[in-house]
Design an enzyme around this catalytic site. Structure first.
Site, short mmCIF file in Angstrom:
data_model
loop_
_atom_site.label_atom_id
_atom_site.label_comp_id
_atom_site.label_asym_id
_atom_site.label_seq_id
_atom_site.Cartn_x
_atom_site.Cartn_y
_atom_site.Cartn_z
N GLU A 90 13.11 -5.44 -24.27
CA GLU A 90 13.31 -6.94 -23.98
C GLU A 90 12.16 -7.68 -23.35
OE1 GLU A 90 17.35 -8.03 -22.73
OE2 GLU A 90 18.10 -7.17 -24.29
N GLU A 142 20.55 -2.16 -28.86
CA GLU A 142 21.62 -2.42 -27.93
C GLU A 142 22.90 -3.37 -28.65
OE1 GLU A 142 20.79 -3.95 -23.90
OE2 GLU A 142 19.25 -2.48 -23.63
C1 NOJ Z 1 19.98 -5.79 -22.08
C2 NOJ Z 1 19.26 -4.84 -21.21
O1 NOJ Z 1 18.56 -4.31 -21.87
C3 NOJ Z 1 20.35 -4.28 -20.39
O2 NOJ Z 1 19.59 -3.81 -19.49
C4 NOJ Z 1 21.60 -5.24 -19.85
O3 NOJ Z 1 22.25 -4.45 -19.11
C5 NOJ Z 1 22.20 -5.63 -21.15
N1 NOJ Z 1 21.48 -6.44 -22.00
C6 NOJ Z 1 23.36 -6.25 -20.96
O4 NOJ Z 1 23.10 -7.45 -20.17
#
Ligand code: NOJ
Length: 487
Positions: free
Chosen positions: A203, A392
């Site tokens: 990210e 994710e």
């Molecule tokens: C993306 C992130 O990579 C992760 O660390 C985070 O907890 C989740 N989104 C949820 O916000």
């Protein structure tokens, strides 16, 4: 609710159920074939998984020689984390990893995406490695493999060694990109005999903007656009150098790619013109990271828009950044932009969100299941991607414990059912999504929200560290077991 009301309420429900039985509804149900209510299956080799990250779960921040990360310093700065918490203890996963691997196994998934804490391996960012730090991941990987779970390791999930932030300004310097490549080489040489899949950075679209632009994530800087663009370029360079390093130091055949929260564009109404507009928008709005990684160049639109604030780069750097990868990881949660076609440059129009647009219990998490169909479909077309992982997807939920001790997270199940249905639609149409990592295995330190936002399939009591499966864990287990979604 008074006890009397509950009793009456229950009596009413019971009455309705009896009515259903009397009219034959119950009988009809018992005759339904076992396959009814099942969506179409996923391909046989579809990879189901779940995900976490180091700072969010490990705790043990001062053990076995670990150095400080920018998130240790940031979370200990008063006012930065909503509930005043830190990741000092988190889920104590560093010590409870065996128990946690058993939880993964109980879901029936084949893969687990975790991240490696750079400051455990190189406490000072560069220089002397700390073998005890890597040992933890050796133990974790062995435990996963012994449990039949394929490890997918992420090298950078935001916990930059604080020493690098102090010495060279973190991602403001290309020294950090080079340090990252050395760290990647060190890890690759020691883990890729068993870890076949490596994500480089996670990210970029969030940690650069939030951490170096708006100052709301670690390290809390508010840099002007020119420096922000340069920092993002250094991250892209770090990714490229790490790909090289892994290819040079890892086992042949190690697969590598980034995991990005793609700026997800959805055609507001799926006409041919709007789909084309969403494609243009996806390319332009991701030009600063995904685009340069997948094309080896910044788009003309990106450079024109940045103007004097554009990053400085060399042709050699672009070549490194654009080196071929084996897959692209997309983290997909909320639709970010609904677009329509426009005759004027840049060829798309971004629509404003109505305030009534629904969201989950995290306010930013707008519910738009079609995003997990469109973002991979458009990305695959624009960049000719052959293998996509949804690295994710998931949601936070209130996750209150009911009187019987269970967590009936029906909103999470609703969310997952709808998103997975859209993902199935994409796969059925030939979009090359090969796997899915549900965020997250268990509740954990949700960055600036502390422990207030729960994303897990397992509920964690952060006092006792007890883990309890939520109803969504049973839902996901069922999806995985049948390789299809209950609809
Ligand atoms: C993306 C992130 O990579 C992760 O660390 C985070 O907890 C989740 N989104 C949820 O916000």
């Amino acid at each position: 609710m008074s006890a009397d009301f509950s009793r009456r309420h229950f009596a009413k429900l019971a009455g309705l159920a009896a009515l259903g039985a009397a009219t034959g509804v119950g009988a009809a149900e018992s005759e339904t074939p076992a396959s009814a209510g099942r969506g179409a299956p996923f391909p046989k080799d579809f990879l189901w998984g779940t995900a976490t990250s180091s700072y969010q779960i490990e705790g043990a921040v001062n053990e076995d020689g670990r150095g400080k990360s920018i998130w240790d310093v940031f979370s200990h700065t008063p006012g930065k984390i909503e509930d005043g918490s830190t990741g000092d203890r988190a889920n104590e996963h560093y010590h409870r990893y065996r128990e946690d691997v058993a939880l993964i196994k109980a879901l029936g998934v084949r893969a687990y995406r975790f991240s490696i804490a750079w400051p455990r391996v190189f406490p000072d960012g560069t220089g002397q490695p700390n073998p005890k730090g890597l040992d933890f991941y050796n133990r974790l990987v062995d435990e996963l493999l012994a449990s039949g779970i394929e490890p997918y390791a992420t090298l950078y999930h935001w916990d930059l060694p604080q020493a690098l932030q102090d010495r060279v300004g973190g991602w403001q310097s290309s020294d950090t990109s080079k340090a990252f490549a050395d760290y990647a080489a060190y890890v690759a040489a020691r883990l890729t005999d068993r870890v076949k899949n490596v994500f480089t950075v996670n990210e970029v679209g969030r940690f650069v903007n939030f951490g170096y632009g708006w100052g709301i994530d670690a390290p809390g800087l508010k840099l002007p656009a020119v420096q922000l663009n340069q920092a993002r370029h250094h991250v892209a360079l770090a990714h490229g150098l790490a790909v090289q390093a892994i290819r040079a130091s890892g086992r042949a055949g190690t697969r590598v790619g980034a995991a990005e929260n793609i700026a997800a564009c959805v055609p507001a109404i799926a006409t041919a013109e709007n789909i084309r507009a969403a494609e243009i928008a996806t390319r332009e709005l991701n030009a600063g990271f995904l685009g340069v990684v997948l094309e080896g160049r910044y788009t003309d639109g990106f450079l024109a828009y940045a103007g004097a604030d554009a990053p400085k780069f060399t042709a050699e750097e672009l070549k490194i950044i654009g080196a071929p990868t084996d897959f692209v990881g997309l983290n997909i949660y909320a639709p970010q932009f609904y677009v329509t076609a426009s005759d004027r440059a840049p060829g798309f129009h971004v629509l404003p969100f109505p305030t009534s647009f629904p969201h989950m219990n995290s306010e930013w998490l707008r519910v738009g299941p079609e995003v997990i169909y469109w973002a991979p479909r458009l990305a695959a077309k624009i960049w000719n991607i052959e293998t996509i992982y949804i690295s994710e997807n998931g949601t936070s939920s209130e996750d209150r414990i009911a009187a019987d001790g269970q967590v009936y997270d029906l909103d999470r199940i609703m969310f997952l059912r709808n998103y997975l249905t859209q993902m199935q639609r994409a796969v059925a149409e030939g979009v090359p999504i090969r796997g899915y990592f549900l965020w997250s295995l268990m509740d954990n330190f949700e960055w600036i929200f502390g422990y207030g936002k729960r994303f897990g399939l397992y509920r964690v009591d952060f006092e006792t560290q007890a883990r309890v499966a939520k109803l969504s864990a049973a839902f996901y287990r069922d999806v995985v077991a049948r390789n299809a979604i209950g609809v």
